[in-house]
Design an enzyme around this catalytic site. Structure first.
Site, PDB file in Angstrom:
ATOM      1  N   SER A 144       0.850  -1.189   0.000  1.00  0.00           N
ATOM      2  CA  SER A 144       0.000   0.000   0.000  1.00  0.00           C
ATOM      3  C   SER A 144       0.886   1.239   0.000  1.00  0.00           C
ATOM      4  O   SER A 144       2.022   1.190   0.482  1.00  0.00           O
ATOM      5  CB  SER A 144      -0.870   0.008   1.261  1.00  0.00           C
ATOM      6  OG  SER A 144      -1.444   1.293   1.453  1.00  0.00           O
ATOM      7  N   TYR A 157      -0.650  -0.606  10.199  1.00  0.00           N
ATOM      8  CA  TYR A 157      -0.899  -0.977   8.801  1.00  0.00           C
ATOM      9  C   TYR A 157       0.294  -0.569   7.919  1.00  0.00           C
ATOM     10  O   TYR A 157       0.758  -1.350   7.086  1.00  0.00           O
ATOM     11  CB  TYR A 157      -2.196  -0.312   8.342  1.00  0.00           C
ATOM     12  CG  TYR A 157      -2.632  -0.649   6.932  1.00  0.00           C
ATOM     13  CD1 TYR A 157      -2.978  -1.954   6.583  1.00  0.00           C
ATOM     14  CD2 TYR A 157      -2.727   0.345   5.951  1.00  0.00           C
ATOM     15  CE1 TYR A 157      -3.406  -2.253   5.288  1.00  0.00           C
ATOM     16  CE2 TYR A 157      -3.158   0.059   4.661  1.00  0.00           C
ATOM     17  CZ  TYR A 157      -3.492  -1.239   4.332  1.00  0.00           C
ATOM     18  OH  TYR A 157      -3.915  -1.535   3.047  1.00  0.00           O
TER      19      TYR A 157
END
Ligand SMILES: NC(=O)c1ccc[n+]([C@@H]2O[C@H](COP(=O)([O-])OP(=O)(O)OC[C@H]3O[C@@H](n4cnc5c(N)ncnc54)[C@H](OP(=O)(O)O)[C@@H]3O)[C@@H](O)[C@H]2O)c1
Length: 253
Positions: A144, A157
């Site tokens: 990501s 994350y």
């Protein structure tokens, strides 16, 4: 023609919806037979029907990526039914909370790593012999843009996805001589269930898109088509790399 996946056998995790479903369907359109994994068997069966409608073989191998034994069994069953594996996409993952690190429960940190990092290790270890037997294999890991800079309030994350980028580079080197390429896709903001909370109202959505030069959400097919590129011979000399697809988000000063 080098974008063709004719005759290739693929496994896509997290394929019951969102980016994983899009990648599975794009692979089928490009000519691959596809095994699909996730927890929701009903949704997987719907995706399998869509793959079959494209004229390709579809195999449902449901598994929770937290369960190493179940993941190993799902990879083995995908390889058995398809007759081997040439492509594996580690797409299952995500994040369900946002909190300053100082206040974070360690269980939240651990779960995020189990979902986004250990899951990839489980799949990679189970798939390695099949990919190496292929002679012309590609593994694609979903990272990501959250891994590129800091990820305030989502440090768990960001760190987990940064680990995926590092793991990809290590595997690319370890597996290159066995004919297995390993690359990472780094999506920006893509319109899926995962980002639904950012579309709850206009102000939240405006804030989310404020730093995206293209001023819009990415669409699932805009990640799926680059995945076809990474899976195919069109990227035959590419390994250990990160492909950023974010409407310009990461080049903003
Ligand atoms: N959307 C974005 O903006 C964005 C941006 C950057 C990176 N990504 C990454 O891209 C990947 C896909 O994201 P998405 O937006 O498509 O997410 P999504 O719509 O929430 O879909 C997630 C997929 O993962 C599966 N999954 C979740 N937990 C699982 C578990 N414990 N075991 C097995 N499967 C599980 C889900 O299926 P079940 O619920 O049926 O198990 C679903 O198929 C993720 O790795 C995400 O981190 C997304």
């Amino acid at each position: 023609m080098s974008f063709s996946l004719e005759g290739r056998r693929a496994l896509v995790t997290g394929a019951s919806r969102g980016i994983g479903r899009g990648i599975a369907l794009a692979f089928a359109e490009a000519g691959a037979d596809v095994a699909i994994s996730a927890r929701d068997e009903k949704k997987l069966n719907d995706v399998a029907q869509e793959i079959s409608a494209l004229g390709r073989k579809a195999v449902v191998v449901a598994a929770d990526v937290f369960d190493r034994d179940a993941v190993q069994a799902s990879v083995a069953s995908a390889a058995e039914v398809l007759g081997g594996l040439d492509i594996v996409v580690n797409n299952a993952g995500g994040n369900s909370f946002s909190v300053p690190l100082a206040d974070m429960r360690i269980s939240g940190w651990t779960k995020t790593f189990e979902l986004n990092v250990e899951s990839v290790v489980h799949v990679a270890q189970a798939a390695a012999p099949h990919l190496m037997a292929s002679g012309k294999a590609s593994m694609i890991n979903l990272s990501s843009v959250a891994s590129v800079g800091g990820a305030p309030f989502m440090s768990h994350y960001g760190a987990a996805k940064a680990a995926i980028s590092s793991l990809t580079k290590s595997l690319a080197i370890e597996w290159a001589s066995a004919g297995v390429r390993v690359n990472t896709l780094l999506p920006g903001w893509i319109e899926t269930d995962l980002t639904e909370f950012l579309r709850v109202d206009d102000d939240t959505e405006k804030m989310a898109l404020a730093r995206v030069p293209m001023q819009r959400w990415g669409r699932v097919h805009e990640i799926a088509e680059p995945a076809v590129f990474l899976a195919s011979d069109a990227s035959a000399f590419m390994t250990g790399q990160e492909l950023v697809i974010d409407g310009g988000l990461t080049v903003m000063p």
